[in-house]
Design a protein around this motif. Structure first.
Motif, PDB file in Angstrom:
ATOM      1  N   MET A   1       0.863  -1.198   0.000  1.00 46.87           N
ATOM      2  CA  MET A   1       0.000   0.000   0.000  1.00 46.87           C
ATOM      3  C   MET A   1       0.894   1.241   0.000  1.00 46.87           C
ATOM      4  O   MET A   1       1.828   1.333   0.776  1.00 46.87           O
ATOM      5  N   LYS A   2       0.576   2.159  -0.892  1.00 51.98           N
ATOM      6  CA  LYS A   2       1.360   3.385  -1.003  1.00 51.98           C
ATOM      7  C   LYS A   2       1.084   4.328   0.162  1.00 51.98           C
ATOM      8  O   LYS A   2       0.032   4.272   0.802  1.00 51.98           O
ATOM      9  N   THR A   3       2.036   5.214   0.365  1.00 57.20           N
ATOM     10  CA  THR A   3       1.881   6.235   1.404  1.00 57.20           C
ATOM     11  C   THR A   3       1.447   7.550   0.761  1.00 57.20           C
ATOM     12  O   THR A   3       1.489   7.715  -0.467  1.00 57.20           O
ATOM     13  N   VAL A   4       1.098   8.481   1.611  1.00 56.42           N
ATOM     14  CA  VAL A   4       0.734   9.826   1.166  1.00 56.42           C
ATOM     15  C   VAL A   4       1.909  10.459   0.418  1.00 56.42           C
ATOM     16  O   VAL A   4       1.722  11.108  -0.614  1.00 56.42           O
ATOM     17  N   ALA A   5       3.126  10.244   0.898  1.00 60.17           N
ATOM     18  CA  ALA A   5       4.313  10.791   0.229  1.00 60.17           C
ATOM     19  C   ALA A   5       4.411  10.291  -1.207  1.00 60.17           C
ATOM     20  O   ALA A   5       4.756  11.053  -2.121  1.00 60.17           O
ATOM     21  N   ASP A   6       4.094   8.997  -1.417  1.00 58.50           N
ATOM     22  CA  ASP A   6       4.116   8.435  -2.772  1.00 58.50           C
ATOM     23  C   ASP A   6       3.105   9.141  -3.677  1.00 58.50           C
ATOM     24  O   ASP A   6       3.405   9.457  -4.834  1.00 58.50           O
ATOM     25  N   LEU A   7       1.912   9.389  -3.147  1.00 58.10           N
ATOM     26  CA  LEU A   7       0.883  10.073  -3.949  1.00 58.10           C
ATOM     27  C   LEU A   7       1.284  11.508  -4.266  1.00 58.10           C
ATOM     28  O   LEU A   7       1.050  11.993  -5.384  1.00 58.10           O
ATOM     29  N   LEU A   8       1.891  12.183  -3.295  1.00 56.84           N
ATOM     30  CA  LEU A   8       2.318  13.561  -3.531  1.00 56.84           C
ATOM     31  C   LEU A   8       3.402  13.616  -4.612  1.00 56.84           C
ATOM     32  O   LEU A   8       3.421  14.541  -5.424  1.00 56.84           O
ATOM     33  N   LYS A   9       4.284  12.620  -4.643  1.00 54.56           N
ATOM     34  CA  LYS A   9       5.308  12.569  -5.692  1.00 54.56           C
ATOM     35  C   LYS A   9       4.654  12.412  -7.066  1.00 54.56           C
ATOM     36  O   LYS A   9       5.058  13.050  -8.030  1.00 54.56           O
ATOM     37  N   LEU A  10       3.634  11.546  -7.148  1.00 56.41           N
ATOM     38  CA  LEU A  10       2.927  11.355  -8.418  1.00 56.41           C
ATOM     39  C   LEU A  10       2.240  12.645  -8.862  1.00 56.41           C
ATOM     40  O   LEU A  10       2.265  12.996 -10.042  1.00 56.41           O
ATOM     41  N   LYS A  11       1.626  13.333  -7.908  1.00 54.96           N
ATOM     42  CA  LYS A  11       0.958  14.590  -8.251  1.00 54.96           C
ATOM     43  C   LYS A  11       1.967  15.633  -8.732  1.00 54.96           C
ATOM     44  O   LYS A  11       1.695  16.387  -9.656  1.00 54.96           O
ATOM     45  N   ALA A  12       3.139  15.647  -8.111  1.00 61.21           N
ATOM     46  CA  ALA A  12       4.187  16.600  -8.503  1.00 61.21           C
ATOM     47  C   ALA A  12       4.672  16.312  -9.921  1.00 61.21           C
ATOM     48  O   ALA A  12       4.974  17.237 -10.682  1.00 61.21           O
ATOM     49  N   GLN A  13       4.739  15.025 -10.284  1.00 63.93           N
ATOM     50  CA  GLN A  13       5.162  14.658 -11.637  1.00 63.93           C
ATOM     51  C   GLN A  13       4.179  15.162 -12.689  1.00 63.93           C
ATOM     52  O   GLN A  13       4.546  15.400 -13.828  1.00 63.93           O
ATOM     53  N   HIS A  14       2.925  15.309 -12.290  1.00 63.69           N
ATOM     54  CA  HIS A  14       1.896  15.813 -13.204  1.00 63.69           C
ATOM     55  C   HIS A  14       1.704  17.327 -13.042  1.00 63.69           C
ATOM     56  O   HIS A  14       0.700  17.883 -13.473  1.00 63.69           O
ATOM     57  N   HIS A  15       2.675  17.947 -12.370  1.00 64.75           N
ATOM     58  CA  HIS A  15       2.690  19.400 -12.179  1.00 64.75           C
ATOM     59  C   HIS A  15       1.443  19.918 -11.471  1.00 64.75           C
ATOM     60  O   HIS A  15       0.951  21.002 -11.776  1.00 64.75           O
ATOM     61  N   GLN A  16       0.937  19.119 -10.543  1.00 61.93           N
ATOM     62  CA  GLN A  16      -0.214  19.555  -9.754  1.00 61.93           C
ATOM     63  C   GLN A  16       0.304  20.207  -8.486  1.00 61.93           C
ATOM     64  O   GLN A  16       0.901  19.552  -7.644  1.00 61.93           O
ATOM     65  N   GLN A  17       0.083  21.497  -8.371  1.00 68.09           N
ATOM     66  CA  GLN A  17       0.545  22.213  -7.190  1.00 68.09           C
ATOM     67  C   GLN A  17      -0.618  22.534  -6.269  1.00 68.09           C
ATOM     68  O   GLN A  17      -1.778  22.498  -6.686  1.00 68.09           O
ATOM     69  N   VAL A  18      -0.291  22.837  -5.027  1.00 69.21           N
ATOM     70  CA  VAL A  18      -1.316  23.180  -4.046  1.00 69.21           C
ATOM     71  C   VAL A  18      -1.517  24.684  -4.076  1.00 69.21           C
ATOM     72  O   VAL A  18      -0.566  25.447  -3.947  1.00 69.21           O
ATOM     73  N   HIS A  19      -2.743  25.077  -4.264  1.00 59.74           N
ATOM     74  CA  HIS A  19      -3.095  26.490  -4.236  1.00 59.74           C
ATOM     75  C   HIS A  19      -3.667  26.789  -2.856  1.00 59.74           C
ATOM     76  O   HIS A  19      -4.419  25.988  -2.300  1.00 59.74           O
ATOM     77  N   THR A  20      -3.299  27.934  -2.297  1.00 65.54           N
ATOM     78  CA  THR A  20      -3.754  28.316  -0.967  1.00 65.54           C
ATOM     79  C   THR A  20      -4.311  29.727  -0.995  1.00 65.54           C
ATOM     80  O   THR A  20      -4.164  30.453  -1.976  1.00 65.54           O
ATOM     81  N   ILE A  21      -4.912  30.093   0.122  1.00 70.50           N
ATOM     82  CA  ILE A  21      -5.430  31.450   0.271  1.00 70.50           C
ATOM     83  C   ILE A  21      -5.232  31.874   1.721  1.00 70.50           C
ATOM     84  O   ILE A  21      -5.144  31.028   2.611  1.00 70.50           O
ATOM     85  N   GLY A  22      -5.157  33.162   1.944  1.00 61.88           N
ATOM     86  CA  GLY A  22      -4.988  33.692   3.293  1.00 61.88           C
ATOM     87  C   GLY A  22      -6.332  33.941   3.965  1.00 61.88           C
ATOM     88  O   GLY A  22      -7.342  34.168   3.285  1.00 61.88           O
TER      89      GLY A  22
ATOM     90  N   SER B   1     -20.086  37.616  -0.940  1.00 67.55           N
ATOM     91  CA  SER B   1     -18.754  37.034  -1.138  1.00 67.55           C
ATOM     92  C   SER B   1     -17.709  38.127  -1.343  1.00 67.55           C
ATOM     93  O   SER B   1     -16.518  37.891  -1.202  1.00 67.55           O
ATOM     94  N   VAL B   2     -18.156  39.334  -1.655  1.00 66.02           N
ATOM     95  CA  VAL B   2     -17.237  40.451  -1.868  1.00 66.02           C
ATOM     96  C   VAL B   2     -16.698  40.984  -0.541  1.00 66.02           C
ATOM     97  O   VAL B   2     -15.518  41.257  -0.404  1.00 66.02           O
ATOM     98  N   GLY B   3     -17.552  41.095   0.463  1.00 69.30           N
ATOM     99  CA  GLY B   3     -17.140  41.708   1.731  1.00 69.30           C
ATOM    100  C   GLY B   3     -16.909  40.736   2.868  1.00 69.30           C
ATOM    101  O   GLY B   3     -16.667  41.158   3.998  1.00 69.30           O
ATOM    102  N   THR B   4     -16.955  39.453   2.597  1.00 72.51           N
ATOM    103  CA  THR B   4     -16.775  38.458   3.650  1.00 72.51           C
ATOM    104  C   THR B   4     -15.374  37.851   3.561  1.00 72.51           C
ATOM    105  O   THR B   4     -15.006  37.308   2.521  1.00 72.51           O
ATOM    106  N   PRO B   5     -14.604  37.938   4.657  1.00 68.04           N
ATOM    107  CA  PRO B   5     -13.272  37.326   4.621  1.00 68.04           C
ATOM    108  C   PRO B   5     -13.364  35.801   4.704  1.00 68.04           C
ATOM    109  O   PRO B   5     -14.309  35.250   5.270  1.00 68.04           O
ATOM    110  N   VAL B   6     -12.388  35.156   4.137  1.00 68.05           N
ATOM    111  CA  VAL B   6     -12.318  33.696   4.152  1.00 68.05           C
ATOM    112  C   VAL B   6     -12.417  33.162   5.581  1.00 68.05           C
ATOM    113  O   VAL B   6     -13.084  32.161   5.843  1.00 68.05           O
ATOM    114  N   SER B   7     -11.786  33.848   6.528  1.00 70.09           N
ATOM    115  CA  SER B   7     -11.781  33.387   7.922  1.00 70.09           C
ATOM    116  C   SER B   7     -13.179  33.273   8.516  1.00 70.09           C
ATOM    117  O   SER B   7     -13.397  32.494   9.442  1.00 70.09           O
ATOM    118  N   ALA B   8     -14.148  34.012   7.956  1.00 65.99           N
ATOM    119  CA  ALA B   8     -15.513  33.996   8.489  1.00 65.99           C
ATOM    120  C   ALA B   8     -16.274  32.736   8.107  1.00 65.99           C
ATOM    121  O   ALA B   8     -17.242  32.371   8.782  1.00 65.99           O
TER     122      ALA B   8
END
Length: 146
Positions: free
Chosen positions: A1-22, A70-77
């Motif tokens: 059974m693969k680990t999470v690290a193995d899956l993240l390596k596969l995703k990186a090979q397909h140039h899938q990056q993690v997008h984040t927001i503040g 959605s214009v005046g509401t912060p993500v944290s809310a």
């Protein structure tokens, strides 16, 4: 059974990056980013640490149904602040159990307080199917005496 690290390596090979927001960015910014990247959730990151996660479900339930803007509401809310995370050494089946038991569609991968990646239920199901297909192939070869 693969680990999470193995899956993240596969995703990186397909140039899938993690997008984040503040947390102080507006919900509209999160929606635009999710639409642009065709993703359903964003980890909310502050000073390098995951402080929440915002999903399309959060938007529907906490903005649309409550009549917020959605214009005046912060993500944290509206973000889910109680974030369940996994480390990269966790196995795929354990992650599937966590996601099923907690009714999650996205699981941030964190090590030493830093976000390494984001797994979706689709990532895990795809891997589980691939592993089962490989096991079937091995059993068929064994039965045929190969």
């Amino acid at each position: 059974m693969k680990t999470v690290a193995d899956l993240l390596k596969l995703k990186a090979q397909h140039h899938q990056q993690v997008h984040t927001i503040g947390p102080d960015q507006m919900v509209l910014d999160a929606l635009k980013l999710m639409a642009e990247k065709n993703i359903g959730a964003l980890p909310v990151v502050e000073d390098g640490a995951v402080v929440g996660i915002i999903s399309e479900r959060d938007y529907a339930r906490k903005v649309v149904l409550q009549g917020r803007s959605s214009v005046g509401t912060p993500v944290s809310a509206i973000m889910s602040a109680k974030v369940i995370t996994v480390d990269p050494h966790k196995q795929v089946d354990a992650c599937m159990n966590i996601m099923t038991d907690s009714h999650l569609r996205h699981l941030p991968v964190v090590e030493d307080g830093q976000l390494l990646g984001l797994l979706s239920i689709g990532d895990l199901v795809k891997e589980a199917i691939a592993e089962q297909a490989d096991l079937i192939r091995q059993l068929e070869q064994y039965i045929r005496g190969e």
